[in-house]
Design an enzyme around this catalytic site. Sequence first.
Site, PDB file in Angstrom:
ATOM      1  N   SER A  90      -7.516   0.687  10.113  1.00  0.00           N
ATOM      2  CA  SER A  90      -7.784  -0.455   9.249  1.00  0.00           C
ATOM      3  C   SER A  90      -7.946  -1.775  10.000  1.00  0.00           C
ATOM      4  CB  SER A  90      -6.692  -0.580   8.189  1.00  0.00           C
ATOM      5  OG  SER A  90      -5.421  -0.565   8.780  1.00  0.00           O
ATOM      6  N   HIS A 141     -10.245   4.062   4.416  1.00  0.00           N
ATOM      7  CA  HIS A 141     -11.452   3.332   4.800  1.00  0.00           C
ATOM      8  C   HIS A 141     -12.651   4.237   5.062  1.00  0.00           C
ATOM      9  CE1 HIS A 141      -9.366  -0.516   5.029  1.00  0.00           C
ATOM     10  NE2 HIS A 141      -8.361   0.166   5.541  1.00  0.00           N
ATOM     11  N   LYS A 169     -10.628   0.424  -1.959  1.00  0.00           N
ATOM     12  CA  LYS A 169     -11.487  -0.053  -0.872  1.00  0.00           C
ATOM     13  C   LYS A 169     -12.947   0.158  -1.300  1.00  0.00           C
ATOM     14  CE  LYS A 169      -7.731  -0.936   1.427  1.00  0.00           C
ATOM     15  NZ  LYS A 169      -6.748  -0.077   2.081  1.00  0.00           N
TER      16      LYS A 169
HETATM   17  C1  LIG Z   1      -5.147  -0.130   1.960  1.00  0.00           C
HETATM   18  C2  LIG Z   1      -4.568   1.019   2.680  1.00  0.00           C
HETATM   19  C3  LIG Z   1      -3.532   1.782   2.124  1.00  0.00           C
HETATM   20  C4  LIG Z   1      -2.823   1.371   0.861  1.00  0.00           C
HETATM   21  O1  LIG Z   1      -3.615   1.555  -0.252  1.00  0.00           O
HETATM   22  P1  LIG Z   1      -3.324   0.674  -1.557  1.00  0.00           P
HETATM   23  O2  LIG Z   1      -3.989   1.420  -2.646  1.00  0.00           O
HETATM   24  O3  LIG Z   1      -3.907  -0.662  -1.292  1.00  0.00           O
HETATM   25  O4  LIG Z   1      -1.835   0.625  -1.711  1.00  0.00           O
HETATM   26  C5  LIG Z   1      -3.115   2.904   2.787  1.00  0.00           C
HETATM   27  N1  LIG Z   1      -3.667   3.260   3.976  1.00  0.00           N
HETATM   28  C6  LIG Z   1      -4.638   2.537   4.558  1.00  0.00           C
HETATM   29  C7  LIG Z   1      -5.207   2.978   5.869  1.00  0.00           C
HETATM   30  C8  LIG Z   1      -5.113   1.396   3.924  1.00  0.00           C
HETATM   31  O5  LIG Z   1      -6.054   0.651   4.510  1.00  0.00           O
END
Ligand SMILES: *Cc1c(COP(=O)(O)O)cnc(C)c1O
Length: 386
Positions: free
Chosen positions: A179, A207, A239
């Site tokens: 990320s 992602h 995302k």
């Molecule tokens: C955003 C993210 C999460 C968490 O997801 P949410 O639905 O925002 O709680 C978990 N793992 C990664 C790699 C992320 O980028």
Amino acid sequence: MQNLDSILSKKLTDRAVKLQMRDRICLESGQANKVIIDGGEYINFSSNDYLGLASHPATVNAIKQQLDQGGFGSGASHLITGHHQIHQKLENSLAEFLQRDSAITFSTGYMANLAILQSLANKGDLIIADKLNHASLIDGAKLSNADSLRYQHCDLIALESRLKKSAINKWVVTDSVFSMDGDIAPLDKIAGLCKKYAAHLIVDDAHGFGVLGEQGRGCIEHFGLSQSELPVLMGTFGKALGGFGAFVSGSKNLTSYLMQFARSYVYTTALPAAVAAANYCNLGIIRDNQLLRRKLFENINYFKSQCVNHKYKNTKIYLVSSNTAIQPIIVGESKKLIDLNRKLKDNGVLVGAIRPPTVAANSDRLRVTLSASHSFEEIDYLVNLL
Ligand SMILES: *Cc1c(COP(=O)(O)O)cnc(C)c1O
């Protein structure tokens, strides 16, 4: 005994002195390529809405229709009366899309990762995790009763040496697309090592889902990984899907097990049905609309080629090599990063400014995120400013 306010104020001051104090900007518009803050318009290079679906008219319509039919609150956890037919429809179509036997939805990705590690990894097991994994995976490992080891980022030799240790069950855990760096884990090789050492692979595709692969099925499509090679696949709706919530997909036994034993599934209120309806709508959009993905990758390639053309003179500030929507520019010092970020903002551009402890000391970075909704002109404007 110290008074609570003085304890907290000391910690806050420490953080401020280290230039690590976070701040919130307050949006006065929806999430899109342009946003309004304090009455001013900014080009937004800081959201994870990679395909521009967060404000898609079909999604807004889907959520409205579900609200009209079924109200807002889900009223209970999934195991009491919070599970609505639209949750079920979403799970069924996810499993079909991912070519997995089953899928189960969670309220957030953070909770899905807690669920996976807390419930699957037990005493006597060993969790083997990439050093740059998302915070929710680190916290999930803390909640489990298993032992835990980390390996250097994407380092297959380091991973293999840890896989040689014995344990009742070994769980290899990694992000697919990292990320804060935007690089992609070598999942085909990691899956091969898991097979060789009888370990189970868990991948967080937050992602990758919706973005990677011709059809947008994410890392499993990009690498062609079957359910037996990658038995525990986690992804989020927040995302590329531009929604909210998350899922885990795999065998029927996997989703049944999580439903029974994952505390962050059992002891929490179900996602509102209207939110599930919006996610369901967006799943259909990513499945049927390859043009959005194509436009995103055109933008990624365009941004990279324009940056190369401009050749940064300062060698201490550099663009990390990444082929995804996440394009980090390493600045290295918090003060310089904050200054740069403010200058970008003064010129109408929003970019994420990522500092420790989110990333390692001295790797402070601008985190540019690209979206299918950006135009080449907007990217030109950003690159010229940079
Ligand atoms: C955003 C993210 C999460 C968490 O997801 P949410 O639905 O925002 O709680 C978990 N793992 C990664 C790699 C992320 O980028």
